[in-house]
Write a protein that holds these residues in place. Structure first.
Motif, PDB file in Angstrom:
ATOM      1  N   SER A 163     -44.094  -6.992 -11.807  1.00 52.21           N
ATOM      2  CA  SER A 163     -45.321  -7.703 -11.462  1.00 52.21           C
ATOM      3  C   SER A 163     -46.554  -6.878 -11.823  1.00 52.21           C
ATOM      4  CB  SER A 163     -45.323  -8.036  -9.969  1.00 52.21           C
ATOM      5  OG  SER A 163     -46.521  -8.680  -9.604  1.00 52.21           O
ATOM      6  N   SER A 164     -46.523  -5.584 -11.497  1.00 52.03           N
ATOM      7  CA  SER A 164     -47.646  -4.714 -11.830  1.00 52.03           C
ATOM      8  C   SER A 164     -47.802  -4.579 -13.344  1.00 52.03           C
ATOM      9  CB  SER A 164     -47.442  -3.334 -11.203  1.00 52.03           C
ATOM     10  OG  SER A 164     -47.360  -3.429  -9.796  1.00 52.03           O
ATOM     11  N   TRP A 165     -46.681  -4.451 -14.038  1.00 49.39           N
ATOM     12  CA  TRP A 165     -46.703  -4.322 -15.498  1.00 49.39           C
ATOM     13  C   TRP A 165     -47.336  -5.551 -16.131  1.00 49.39           C
ATOM     14  CZ3 TRP A 165     -41.936  -5.186 -19.096  1.00 49.39           C
ATOM     15  CH2 TRP A 165     -42.257  -4.807 -20.391  1.00 49.39           C
ATOM     16  N   GLN A 166     -46.888  -6.726 -15.685  1.00 49.99           N
ATOM     17  CA  GLN A 166     -47.440  -7.952 -16.260  1.00 49.99           C
ATOM     18  C   GLN A 166     -48.909  -8.106 -15.904  1.00 49.99           C
ATOM     19  OE1 GLN A 166     -45.921 -11.683 -14.791  1.00 49.99           O
ATOM     20  NE2 GLN A 166     -47.728 -12.688 -15.636  1.00 49.99           N
ATOM     21  N   SER A 167     -49.256  -7.835 -14.649  1.00 47.47           N
ATOM     22  CA  SER A 167     -50.635  -8.020 -14.198  1.00 47.47           C
ATOM     23  C   SER A 167     -51.603  -7.133 -14.966  1.00 47.47           C
ATOM     24  CB  SER A 167     -50.728  -7.726 -12.698  1.00 47.47           C
ATOM     25  OG  SER A 167     -52.057  -7.866 -12.247  1.00 47.47           O
ATOM     26  N   MET A 168     -51.267  -5.844 -15.084  1.00 43.74           N
ATOM     27  CA  MET A 168     -52.158  -4.921 -15.786  1.00 43.74           C
ATOM     28  C   MET A 168     -52.264  -5.252 -17.270  1.00 43.74           C
ATOM     29  SD  MET A 168     -53.417  -3.045 -13.461  1.00 43.74           S
ATOM     30  CE  MET A 168     -53.281  -4.519 -12.420  1.00 43.74           C
ATOM     31  N   SER A 169     -51.131  -5.638 -17.867  1.00 46.93           N
ATOM     32  CA  SER A 169     -51.154  -6.002 -19.290  1.00 46.93           C
ATOM     33  C   SER A 169     -51.993  -7.250 -19.518  1.00 46.93           C
ATOM     34  CB  SER A 169     -49.720  -6.237 -19.795  1.00 46.93           C
ATOM     35  OG  SER A 169     -48.931  -5.080 -19.638  1.00 46.93           O
ATOM     36  N   MET A 170     -51.843  -8.228 -18.627  1.00 50.09           N
ATOM     37  CA  MET A 170     -52.601  -9.467 -18.790  1.00 50.09           C
ATOM     38  C   MET A 170     -54.093  -9.221 -18.606  1.00 50.09           C
ATOM     39  SD  MET A 170     -51.963 -13.130 -16.946  1.00 50.09           S
ATOM     40  CE  MET A 170     -52.469 -12.557 -15.338  1.00 50.09           C
ATOM     41  N   VAL A 171     -54.463  -8.389 -17.637  1.00 52.40           N
ATOM     42  CA  VAL A 171     -55.871  -8.054 -17.436  1.00 52.40           C
ATOM     43  C   VAL A 171     -56.439  -7.375 -18.673  1.00 52.40           C
ATOM     44  CG1 VAL A 171     -57.414  -6.513 -16.170  1.00 52.40           C
ATOM     45  CG2 VAL A 171     -55.820  -7.954 -14.934  1.00 52.40           C
ATOM     46  N   PHE A 172     -55.647  -6.506 -19.293  1.00 51.03           N
ATOM     47  CA  PHE A 172     -56.096  -5.822 -20.514  1.00 51.03           C
ATOM     48  C   PHE A 172     -56.452  -6.828 -21.595  1.00 51.03           C
ATOM     49  CE2 PHE A 172     -54.897  -4.323 -24.742  1.00 51.03           C
ATOM     50  CZ  PHE A 172     -55.752  -3.242 -24.887  1.00 51.03           C
ATOM     51  N   TYR A 173     -55.560  -7.781 -21.847  1.00 50.41           N
ATOM     52  CA  TYR A 173     -55.814  -8.766 -22.901  1.00 50.41           C
ATOM     53  C   TYR A 173     -56.947  -9.720 -22.531  1.00 50.41           C
ATOM     54  CZ  TYR A 173     -51.574  -7.203 -25.270  1.00 50.41           C
ATOM     55  OH  TYR A 173     -50.646  -6.444 -25.928  1.00 50.41           O
ATOM     56  N   MET A 174     -57.044 -10.073 -21.257  1.00 56.13           N
ATOM     57  CA  MET A 174     -58.134 -10.954 -20.829  1.00 56.13           C
ATOM     58  C   MET A 174     -59.478 -10.266 -20.996  1.00 56.13           C
ATOM     59  SD  MET A 174     -56.456 -12.653 -17.391  1.00 56.13           S
ATOM     60  CE  MET A 174     -57.902 -13.624 -16.981  1.00 56.13           C
ATOM     61  N   ARG A 175     -59.574  -9.004 -20.576  1.00 57.93           N
ATOM     62  CA  ARG A 175     -60.830  -8.272 -20.730  1.00 57.93           C
ATOM     63  C   ARG A 175     -61.196  -8.125 -22.206  1.00 57.93           C
ATOM     64  NH1 ARG A 175     -59.580  -3.520 -16.317  1.00 57.93           N
ATOM     65  NH2 ARG A 175     -60.276  -4.654 -14.461  1.00 57.93           N
ATOM     66  N   ALA A 176     -60.177  -7.832 -23.023  1.00 59.80           N
ATOM     67  CA  ALA A 176     -60.440  -7.687 -24.459  1.00 59.80           C
ATOM     68  C   ALA A 176     -60.955  -8.997 -25.050  1.00 59.80           C
ATOM     69  CB  ALA A 176     -59.161  -7.240 -25.181  1.00 59.80           C
ATOM     70  N   ALA A 177     -60.374 -10.129 -24.620  1.00 62.53           N
ATOM     71  CA  ALA A 177     -60.805 -11.427 -25.148  1.00 62.53           C
ATOM     72  C   ALA A 177     -62.234 -11.749 -24.724  1.00 62.53           C
ATOM     73  CB  ALA A 177     -59.846 -12.524 -24.659  1.00 62.53           C
ATOM     74  N   VAL A 178     -62.550 -11.486 -23.452  1.00 60.97           N
ATOM     75  CA  VAL A 178     -63.898 -11.766 -22.959  1.00 60.97           C
ATOM     76  C   VAL A 178     -64.916 -10.856 -23.641  1.00 60.97           C
ATOM     77  CG1 VAL A 178     -65.400 -11.693 -20.927  1.00 60.97           C
ATOM     78  CG2 VAL A 178     -63.107 -12.661 -20.737  1.00 60.97           C
ATOM     79  N   TYR A 179     -64.595  -9.570 -23.733  1.00 61.76           N
ATOM     80  CA  TYR A 179     -65.536  -8.628 -24.367  1.00 61.76           C
ATOM     81  C   TYR A 179     -65.746  -8.989 -25.835  1.00 61.76           C
ATOM     82  CZ  TYR A 179     -67.659  -4.293 -25.948  1.00 61.76           C
ATOM     83  OH  TYR A 179     -68.513  -3.381 -26.492  1.00 61.76           O
TER      84      TYR A 179
END
Length: 634
Positions: free
Chosen positions: A114-130
Motif C-alpha cells: 500500500s505504501s509502495w503504491q501510494s508513494m509511487s502514485m503521488v510521484f507520478y501525479m505530482r510530475a503530471a501536475v507540475y
C-alpha cells in the motif's frame, strides 16, 4: 469561483464519471496495484481462515471430560499426550498460531504494498501536475493566484490520492472479506445467519447517502477557504520586506488569523458532521451484532448450532461490520474527491494557450529579422491590449518601444517570444510565422531581461548559466563582466559559488538586474528583449553596462522597452505605442521634428535632466565655496 459553481451545477452521474477518471492515475503503477491486490486478497483469505480455526479450538475445549483429565498427572501431561482431547486442542492451537503468523506476514505485505503504491502514485501525479503547470499558457497563471495553484498541487492532489487509494484498496478488501465471511457463515453455521448478516447494509447506505449530501458543501467551502489561507501566506512571505517597512505585522497577522479561523470553522463543521453520523453508524453495527448473537444463541439452545459456531458468528460479524463501516470512509473521501478532482483536472486538462502544431519544425537559422503583421491581442475579449500593430525590423536592428504605462509595450514583447499568440495577424522571425515552428526553438531564439528580476535559490554561477547549466565557468565570467556584475561578485566570500537567497533577497536591485542581464547574455539569443532592464541600476552603472551591451547587441536584433529617452535615442528605430496602437515610428531626430507623445516626453525629460544638472552644479559650487571659506578662515 468558477470551479465551485461548476461542481454545484453538475449532476450526480457527471460527478461520478469525473471522479471515476481519477483511477487513470493507477495506470503508471499497475505493477504495484497487482501486488497490493494480491496482498489484500491473501490477507483476507488468511484472516477468514484464522476465524474458521477458532471453531475447532472451542470444540476441543468443549470436548474435554473430567474423567479424561483425571488420568493425567497435570495440565502439561494432558496437553502433550499423543492422543485424546489434549492432543486435539494442541493441534488446533498450533495450526491457529501458524495461521496467525502467516496473517501477520500478510498484513506486513499489505502495508508495504500500500505504501509502495501510494508513494509511487503521488510521484507520478505530482510530475503530471507540475509538467502541466509548466506547459499551460500564461493566461492560466494570470487567472489564478500562485497560492491557489500551490494548494491544488498539494491539498487537492492528496485528496484525490486518498480517494483512489481508499476506493481501490478498501473496496477490494470489503468485497473479498465480506464475501468470504458470508460464505463461511453460510457453510459453517447456517444460511439464515448469513442472510441476517446483510440486514444492516441498506440502513448503512441510507445513512451514508445522507452524510454525502451534507458533507459536499462543507468540503467545497473548506477548499475555497484553504485557497485563501495559502494565498495570504504566500503573499506575506513574498512581501515580508514591505510588511516590515510599513510596520503592518499586526495587520497581516490578523489577516492570516482570520483566514485560518475560516478554515478551522469548516474543518470543525466536517468534524461535527462526523460526530453526528458516527453514533448512527455504530448504533446500526451494535444493533446488528447483538441481534445476530441473539439469533445464534437461540439456535445453539435449539441444538441447531454448537458453542464454537457462536464464537465464529461473533468474530465473523465483528469483521463484516468493521469492513462495511469502511464504506463510510470511502464515501467521505469520495465527497472530497468530487471537489478536488474538478480543481485538479482543471489544471491537467487545461489546453495550452500557445499550442504547437504536430508538424512544427525548429526555427531555421537566421540573424533575427522580425515582422509584426497587423498583430492584435487581448487578455479579455473586446478589450484589445495590442491592436493592429505592423512593423518590420531587419536583422541586427535596435528598436526602442516607448509609450505610456499600460500602452501594451510588455505585451508586444511577450508576443515575440510566444508567451501569447496574437488573436489576429502574425509575428514572424526570419520570415517564419512563430506559430508554425516549435515553441522551444522560439524561446531559444528570443532572450529576455525583465524589469522584475527573478533569481533562484542557487549559486550565482548557476543563476547566470540557468539557460545552459553546462556552460564553462569562463563563459559565465565573461557574461558577468559584460553585465558589470563581476565587480560585486568578486567581492563576495565564495564569489561565483555564493548562494543567494530566495528571489535574490540577499542582493540589491541593481545587482539582481546585472545578474539577469548576464543570464541573457550567456543565453546568446538572436533576438534580445530588454524590458526596462536598466531601471534598477544607477546612472553610472547603467553607462558601464551599456558599454558592455553595445558589444553584445552587435549582430543581433534588440528590443529596448524603456521610458528613458536617453536610452531610446540610441536605437536605430523608435516605435511609440499608445493604447495598444502604433502612433509614431522613426529615429530620434525624426520623432523630435513631429508633434506627438515622443517629443512631449523628451522635452519634459530633457528639462528635468537640465534642472537636475543645474542644481547639482550649484550645490557643488556652494559646497566648494563653504569649504574654501573655512580653509581661509582657519
Amino acid at each position: 469561483m468558477e470551479t465551485e459553481r461548476t461542481i454545484k451545477s453538475e449532476g450526480f452521474y457527471a460527478q461520478l464519471r469525473r471522479v471515476g477518471r481519477t483511477f487513470l492515475f493507477l495506470k503508471p503503477v499497475k505493477i504495484q496495484v497487482v501486488v497490493l491486490a494480491f496482498a489484500i486478497v491473501a490477507f483476507a483469505v488468511t484472516e477468514v481462515t484464522c476465524v474458521r480455526l477458532l471453531k475447532p479450538v472451542v470444540q476441543a475445549i468443549e470436548n474435554i471430560s473430567p474423567e479424561e483429565s483425571a488420568r493425567f498427572n497435570g495440565f502439561w501431561d494432558w496437553l502433550l499426550a499423543p492422543t485424546g482431547s489434549g492432543a486435539n486442542l494442541r493441534h488446533a492451537v498450533l495450526i491457529l498460531i501458524v495461521m496467525k503468523v502467516v496473517l501477520a506476514m500478510m498484513l506486513w505485505l499489505k502495508t508495504v504494498a500500500s505504501s509502495w503504491q501510494s508513494m509511487s502514485m503521488v510521484f507520478y501525479m505530482r510530475a503530471a501536475v507540475y509538467d502541466r503547470l509548466q506547459r499551460v499558457g500564461f493566461s492560466f497563471h494570470d487567472q489564478y493566484a500562485s497560492g491557489h495553484l500551490i494548494n491544488r498541487a498539494l491539498t487537492d492532489l492528496q485528496a484525490v490520492r486518498t480517494f483512489v487509494m481508499t476506493g481501490m484498496s478498501q473496496a477490494i478488501e470489503i468485497v473479498v472479506s465480506v464475501a468470504l465471511y458470508l460464505g463461511l457463515l453460510w457453510l459453517e453455521c447456517s444460511p439464515k445467519i448469513a442472510l441476517a448478516a446483510l440486514i444492516p447494509l441498506p440502513f448503512w447506505i441510507l445513512a451514508i447517502r445522507r452524510f454525502a449530501v451534507l458533507s459536499q458543501p462543507i468540503y467545497e467551502a473548506q477548499t475555497k477557504a484553504s485557497d485563501h489561507m495559502v494565498e495570504v501566506l504566500t503573499e506575506n512571505v513574498a512581501g515580508v520586506h514591505v510588511i516590515r517597512a510599513f510596520a503592518t505585522e499586526n495587520q497581516e497577522r490578523q489577516k492570516f488569523q482570520a483566514a485560518s479561523t475560516t478554515v478551522l470553522k469548516h474543518l470543525l463543521d466536517a468534524v461535527w458532521l462526523r460526530v453526528k453520523m458516527i453514533p448512527i453508524i455504530r448504533g446500526i453495527a451494535v444493533a446488528s451484532n447483538i441481534s445476530l448473537f441473539a439469533l445464534g444463541a437461540i439456535m445453539v439452545q435449539r441444538k441447531q448450532l454448537v458453542v464454537g459456531d457462536l464464537l465464529l458468528i461473533g468474530s465473523a460479524m465483528s469483521q463484516i461490520l468493521g469492513r462495511i463501516q469502511g464504506i463510510n470512509a470511502i464515501s467521505d473521501s469520495y465527497q472530497q474527491a468530487v471537489v478536488s478532482s474538478k480543481r485538479l483536472f482543471d489544471i491537467l486538462e487545461r489546453p495550452c494557450n500557445t499550442p504547437e502544431r504536430d508538424d512544427a519544425a525548429p526555427l531555421l537559422p537566421g540573424a533575427g529579422a522580425v515582422k509584426f503583421h497587423h498583430a492584435s491581442f487581448s487578455y479579455e475579449p473586446g478589450f484589445p491590449v495590442v491592436e493592429d500593430v505592423s512593423f518590420t525590423l531587419p536583422a541586427g536592428a535596435i528598436v526602442a518601444i516607448v509609450g505610456p504605462t499600460g500602452s501594451g509595450k510588455t505585451t508586444l514583447a511577450a508576443l515575440l517570444g510566444r508567451f501569447y499568440d496574437p488573436d489576429l495577424g502574425s509575428v514572424e522571425i526570419d520570415g517564419q510565422d512563430s506559430r508554425d515552428v516549435t515553441l522551444s526553438s522560439v524561446r531559444e531564439s528570443v532572450g529576455y531581461v525583465f524589469q522584475e528580476t527573478y533569481l533562484f535559490s542557487d549559486t550565482i554561477a548557476r543563476n547566470i548559466a540557468y539557460g545552459d547549466l553546462n556552460a564553462p565557468r569562463e563563459k559565465i565570467r565573461e557574461a558577468a563582466r559584460l553585465a558589470r556584475a563581476d565587480e560585486f561578485i568578486e567581492r563576495l566570500p565564495l564569489k561565483y559559488d555564493t548562494m543567494i537567497g530566495e528571489y535574490g533577497a540577499s542582493l540589491s536591485g541593481g545587482q539582481k538586474q546585472r545578474l539577469a542581464i548576464a543570464r541573457a547574455i550567456l543565453h546568446n539569443p538572436r533576438i534580445l528583449v530588454l524590458d526596462d532592464a536598466l531601471a534598477s541600476v544607477d546612472p553610472e552603472t547603467e553607462s558601464l553596462i551599456r558599454e558592455g551591451l553595445e558589444r553584445v547587441m552587435k549582430g543581433r536584433t534588440v528590443f529596448l522597452i524603456t521610458s528613458r529617452i536617453s536610452s531610446a535615442r540610441r536605437a536605430h528605430k523608435i516605435i511609440v505605442l499608445e493604447r495598444g496602437k502604433v502612433t509614431q515610428q522613426g529615429t530620434h531626430d525624426e520623432l523630435m521634428r513631429q508633434d506627438g507623445y515622443y517629443r512631449e516626453v523628451a522635452s519634459c525629460q530633457f528639462t528635468e535632466d537640465a534642472k537636475v544638472d543645474e542644481h547639482s552644479h550649484m550645490d557643488r559650487m556652494r559646497r566648494l565655496s563653504k569649504r574654501s571659506g573655512r580653509v581661509l578662515h582657519e
